[in-house]
Design a protein around this motif. Structure first.
Motif, PDB file in Angstrom:
ATOM      1  N   GLU A  12       0.838  -1.201   0.000  1.00  0.00           N
ATOM      2  CA  GLU A  12       0.000   0.000   0.000  1.00  0.00           C
ATOM      3  C   GLU A  12       0.874   1.252   0.000  1.00  0.00           C
ATOM      4  N   TRP A  13       0.526   2.165  -0.877  1.00  0.00           N
ATOM      5  CA  TRP A  13       1.250   3.428  -1.015  1.00  0.00           C
ATOM      6  C   TRP A  13       0.249   4.575  -1.013  1.00  0.00           C
ATOM      7  N   THR A  14       0.665   5.734  -0.548  1.00  0.00           N
ATOM      8  CA  THR A  14      -0.136   6.929  -0.791  1.00  0.00           C
ATOM      9  C   THR A  14       0.098   7.303  -2.254  1.00  0.00           C
ATOM     10  N   ASN A  15      -0.852   7.990  -2.831  1.00  0.00           N
ATOM     11  CA  ASN A  15      -0.725   8.357  -4.246  1.00  0.00           C
ATOM     12  C   ASN A  15       0.522   9.190  -4.509  1.00  0.00           C
ATOM     13  N   ILE A  16       0.783  10.182  -3.655  1.00  0.00           N
ATOM     14  CA  ILE A  16       1.921  11.072  -3.910  1.00  0.00           C
ATOM     15  C   ILE A  16       3.241  10.329  -3.780  1.00  0.00           C
ATOM     16  N   ASP A  17       3.330   9.390  -2.844  1.00  0.00           N
ATOM     17  CA  ASP A  17       4.571   8.630  -2.713  1.00  0.00           C
ATOM     18  C   ASP A  17       4.806   7.738  -3.935  1.00  0.00           C
ATOM     19  N   LEU A  18       3.749   7.186  -4.485  1.00  0.00           N
ATOM     20  CA  LEU A  18       3.875   6.371  -5.694  1.00  0.00           C
ATOM     21  C   LEU A  18       4.302   7.233  -6.882  1.00  0.00           C
ATOM     22  N   VAL A  19       3.715   8.402  -7.012  1.00  0.00           N
ATOM     23  CA  VAL A  19       4.097   9.314  -8.106  1.00  0.00           C
ATOM     24  C   VAL A  19       5.570   9.700  -7.967  1.00  0.00           C
ATOM     25  N   LYS A  20       6.008   9.977  -6.748  1.00  0.00           N
ATOM     26  CA  LYS A  20       7.414  10.345  -6.534  1.00  0.00           C
ATOM     27  C   LYS A  20       8.347   9.173  -6.854  1.00  0.00           C
ATOM     28  N   LEU A  21       7.934   7.958  -6.534  1.00  0.00           N
ATOM     29  CA  LEU A  21       8.734   6.778  -6.893  1.00  0.00           C
ATOM     30  C   LEU A  21       8.853   6.665  -8.408  1.00  0.00           C
ATOM     31  N   LEU A  22       7.736   6.837  -9.113  1.00  0.00           N
ATOM     32  CA  LEU A  22       7.758   6.780 -10.578  1.00  0.00           C
ATOM     33  C   LEU A  22       8.658   7.865 -11.155  1.00  0.00           C
ATOM     34  N   CYS A  23       8.590   9.046 -10.587  1.00  0.00           N
ATOM     35  CA  CYS A  23       9.456  10.136 -11.053  1.00  0.00           C
ATOM     36  C   CYS A  23      10.927   9.790 -10.852  1.00  0.00           C
ATOM     37  N   ALA A  24      11.266   9.215  -9.708  1.00  0.00           N
ATOM     38  CA  ALA A  24      12.655   8.833  -9.437  1.00  0.00           C
ATOM     39  C   ALA A  24      13.124   7.773 -10.431  1.00  0.00           C
ATOM     40  N   GLY A  49      -7.073  16.456  -0.836  1.00  0.00           N
ATOM     41  CA  GLY A  49      -7.275  15.282  -0.005  1.00  0.00           C
ATOM     42  C   GLY A  49      -7.980  14.130  -0.688  1.00  0.00           C
ATOM     43  N   HIS A  50      -8.510  14.363  -1.881  1.00  0.00           N
ATOM     44  CA  HIS A  50      -9.233  13.311  -2.589  1.00  0.00           C
ATOM     45  C   HIS A  50      -8.231  12.357  -3.236  1.00  0.00           C
ATOM     46  N   ASP A  51      -8.607  11.102  -3.365  1.00  0.00           N
ATOM     47  CA  ASP A  51      -7.743  10.096  -3.988  1.00  0.00           C
ATOM     48  C   ASP A  51      -6.401   9.991  -3.282  1.00  0.00           C
ATOM     49  N   ARG A  52      -6.411  10.094  -1.976  1.00  0.00           N
ATOM     50  CA  ARG A  52      -5.166  10.006  -1.223  1.00  0.00           C
ATOM     51  C   ARG A  52      -4.549   8.621  -1.354  1.00  0.00           C
ATOM     52  N   ARG A  53      -5.388   7.612  -1.404  1.00  0.00           N
ATOM     53  CA  ARG A  53      -4.864   6.260  -1.520  1.00  0.00           C
ATOM     54  C   ARG A  53      -5.937   5.320  -2.048  1.00  0.00           C
ATOM     55  N   TYR A  54      -5.494   4.251  -2.626  1.00  0.00           N
ATOM     56  CA  TYR A  54      -6.354   3.150  -3.027  1.00  0.00           C
ATOM     57  C   TYR A  54      -5.762   1.900  -2.388  1.00  0.00           C
ATOM     58  N   ALA A  55      -6.603   1.005  -1.961  1.00  0.00           N
ATOM     59  CA  ALA A  55      -6.098  -0.214  -1.333  1.00  0.00           C
ATOM     60  C   ALA A  55      -6.994  -1.384  -1.725  1.00  0.00           C
ATOM     61  N   ILE A  56      -6.380  -2.538  -1.871  1.00  0.00           N
ATOM     62  CA  ILE A  56      -7.106  -3.774  -2.168  1.00  0.00           C
ATOM     63  C   ILE A  56      -6.735  -4.788  -1.096  1.00  0.00           C
ATOM     64  N   ASP A  57      -7.741  -5.409  -0.551  1.00  0.00           N
ATOM     65  CA  ASP A  57      -7.522  -6.463   0.432  1.00  0.00           C
ATOM     66  C   ASP A  57      -7.557  -7.803  -0.300  1.00  0.00           C
TER      67      ASP A  57
END
Length: 108
Positions: A12-24, A49-57
């Motif tokens: 699980e990632w926050t959206n912004i952290d995933l975007v930053k990983l992709l940028c790196a 604050g919208h779409d902060r994260r998506y998660a699948i169980d």
């Protein structure tokens, strides 16, 4: 039979952290200076604050079917980034919107 399962990577990632990983990763693969791609991020003001994260169980599919992903998140995201870099014609079709014509022709 007839059951529904969520398929996920137990990651699980926050959206912004995933975007930053992709940028790196893009900086690394394209030989850009570290942090250069991250400077392209634009925050949308109408969705604070919208779409902060998506998660699948995915515990149910693991429990019932003993399913686990064959890829780790790290190996999968690297392969995904490389696929996009290896397929610029496909990417251009999405960016330009020309894929919409293909969808209309084949699905309307």
């Amino acid at each position: 039979k007839g059951d529904t399962y969520n398929i996920g990577g137990f990651n699980e990632w926050t959206n912004i952290d995933l975007v930053k990983l992709l940028c790196a990763q893009m900086d690394e693969k394209l030989g850009r200076a570290k942090g250069e791609s991250e400077g392209l991020i634009t925050y949308v003001k109408d969705r604070p604050g919208h779409d902060r994260r998506y998660a699948i169980d995915a515990r149910k599919i693991e429990r019932d079917l003993q399913w686990k992903p064959q890829e780790t998140f790290d190996t999968g995201i690297r392969k995904t980034v490389q696929w996009y870099l290896n397929n610029p014609v496909w990417v251009e079709g999405v960016v330009s919107g020309s894929y919409r014509e293909w969808l209309q022709k084949h699905y309307q």
